[in-house]
Design a protein around this motif. Structure first.
Motif, PDB file in Angstrom:
ATOM      1  N   LEU A  61       0.804  -1.217   0.000  1.00 38.70           N
ATOM      2  CA  LEU A  61       0.000   0.000   0.000  1.00 38.70           C
ATOM      3  C   LEU A  61       0.842   1.274   0.000  1.00 38.70           C
ATOM      4  O   LEU A  61       0.511   2.251  -0.689  1.00 38.70           O
ATOM      5  N   TYR A  64       1.844   3.188  -3.232  1.00 39.77           N
ATOM      6  CA  TYR A  64       0.913   3.999  -4.022  1.00 39.77           C
ATOM      7  C   TYR A  64       1.007   5.477  -3.656  1.00 39.77           C
ATOM      8  O   TYR A  64       0.424   6.317  -4.342  1.00 39.77           O
ATOM      9  N   TYR A  73      -4.810   7.029  -6.759  1.00 44.91           N
ATOM     10  CA  TYR A  73      -5.956   6.334  -6.172  1.00 44.91           C
ATOM     11  C   TYR A  73      -6.639   5.462  -7.227  1.00 44.91           C
ATOM     12  O   TYR A  73      -7.067   4.335  -6.948  1.00 44.91           O
ATOM     13  N   LEU A  76      -4.762   2.317  -7.630  1.00 44.62           N
ATOM     14  CA  LEU A  76      -5.060   1.398  -6.534  1.00 44.62           C
ATOM     15  C   LEU A  76      -6.389   0.688  -6.771  1.00 44.62           C
ATOM     16  O   LEU A  76      -6.509  -0.527  -6.540  1.00 44.62           O
ATOM     17  N   VAL A  80      -6.854  -3.359  -7.021  1.00 42.80           N
ATOM     18  CA  VAL A  80      -7.715  -4.127  -6.119  1.00 42.80           C
ATOM     19  C   VAL A  80      -8.736  -4.925  -6.930  1.00 42.80           C
ATOM     20  O   VAL A  80      -9.022  -6.089  -6.616  1.00 42.80           O
ATOM     21  N   VAL A 112      -7.860   1.759   0.862  1.00 49.67           N
ATOM     22  CA  VAL A 112      -7.998   0.472   0.194  1.00 49.67           C
ATOM     23  C   VAL A 112      -9.212  -0.273   0.724  1.00 49.67           C
ATOM     24  O   VAL A 112      -9.886  -1.023  -0.009  1.00 49.67           O
TER      25      VAL A 112
END
Length: 353
Positions: A61, A64, A73, A76, A80, A112
């Motif tokens: 994490l 990022y 973002y 990310l 995910v 996240v």
């Protein structure tokens, strides 16, 4: 049963929510969690897909950077969603659009966990559920953040006899191959869960897996009442669950999930563990065993030293390599699917270096 865990229907039931109510099962895998999830999934009011175990993503994490930067973002979110796509068991009838997810949550607190929560909520809405549950039990360590993101979240705290659970963990490639190490993990997880019970007693329902084995209906009714959903007799029959049939064929870890639970299995650890292992587990877990009503078999006086832990780590690491080799030889589906997910996480780590 603890006073803080008296069960009543929560005043703000799931049916009153504009979106499904989120639930997290806690605190540690190999507690019988799939057996509960698969049975609850027989309710149209409830949705709980195969978990993503976001804990495995957390070491990445920091790479990022500042999530207030839209590009970072969005990356990310894409990754995910990618983690969901490489999951061993796919979420049925759902495809996520990262642009849609970004536009939905971009003005909310960036996390996240908010991304994963949105995937679950969206999937739950598509399935018409009023409650969605994440079975990523290890996420108990992020409970405070989860409650800030989802103030109506509930927690299902599943307790299993540590001797039986450690014996199960010892055979699982997702854990260590040593009773001492797994007992230490058990204590850590239940310490966090207990703090959650103390701080948020109205948000946590604690059940013992052994009570579920003894009477499935009573325990499932208690869970349904806490979640604010209806108990259905269909929950008692897992044989018609397509997912139960699917996962039981994928991995030896899940092969019993398509059958009714066997009460006698709760004592199988007596054949799987030595008396020394049992005494170590009881020594480390004795406070929780007393709290949850598990009777001791030993005097629980063996001291666990740093040297013992170091030796256990070396033995576990060597045994893990053997286990992966054995898995590759004996169950190619399980091996390839687990390796594919591991390769995906490795790819993300290398890309973000």
């Amino acid at each position: 049963m603890l006073d803080a865990e008296v069960i009543t229907r929560h005043p703000e039931t799931a049916s009153q929510q504009k979106r499904p109510r989120p639930v997290l099962m806690i605190p540690l895998r190999r507690c019988g969690s799939h057996a509960l999830r698969l049975r609850l999934n027989n309710s149209p009011q409830f949705y709980s897909p195969y978990p993503l175990h976001i804990v495995d993503f957390m070491p990445l994490l920091a790479k990022y950077g500042d999530l207030s930067v839209d590009r970072q973002y969005f990356q990310l979110i894409v990754d995910v969603i990618g983690l969901q796509s490489v999951s061993m068991v796919k979420w049925k009838d759902i495809v996520f659009d990262p642009v849609e997810i970004f536009e939905k949550i971009q003005h909310e607190q960036r996390s996240v966990h908010r991304i994963l929560g949105e995937l679950l909520l969206k999937a739950g809405e598509q399935h018409g559920a009023s409650v969605v549950m994440d079975k990523s039990l290890d996420s108990v360590r992020y409970a405070d953040e989860l409650l800030r993101l989802f103030p109506d979240m509930l927690f299902l705290n599943v307790v299993r006899d540590p001797r039986a659970q450690v014996a199960s963990m010892n055979r699982a490639i997702i854990h260590d191959y040593d009773s001492t190490l797994n007992a230490l993990t058990w204590v850590e997880a239940h310490t966090i869960a207990r703090q959650l019970v103390v701080h948020y007693p109205d948000r946590v329902l604690t059940i013992r897996y052994e009570d579920f084995l003894n009477n499935q209906e009573i325990v499932l009714r208690r869970i349904c009442l806490f979640f604010g959903i209806d108990f259905l007799p269909e929950m008692l029959d897992v044989s018609h669950s397509m997912e139960a049939q699917q996962i039981s064929q994928l991995s030896a870890l899940w092969e019993t999930n398509s059958f009714p639970p066997v009460m006698a299995n709760k004592d199988k650890f007596k054949q799987q563990l030595s008396m020394q292992e049992i005494e170590i587990i009881e020594y480390l877990c004795r406070d929780f065993m007393d709290l949850y009503g598990y009777e001791m078999m030993t005097e629980a006086k063996i001291q666990v030293t740093e040297g013992m832990v170091s030796a256990a780590k070396e033995h576990s690491a060597a045994t893990r390599l053997q286990a992966w080799a054995s898995l590759k030889e004996n169950n190619f589906k399980d091996f390839v699917l687990r390796q594919f997910r591991a390769d995906y996480l490795t790819q993300l780590r290398l890309r973000n270096n």
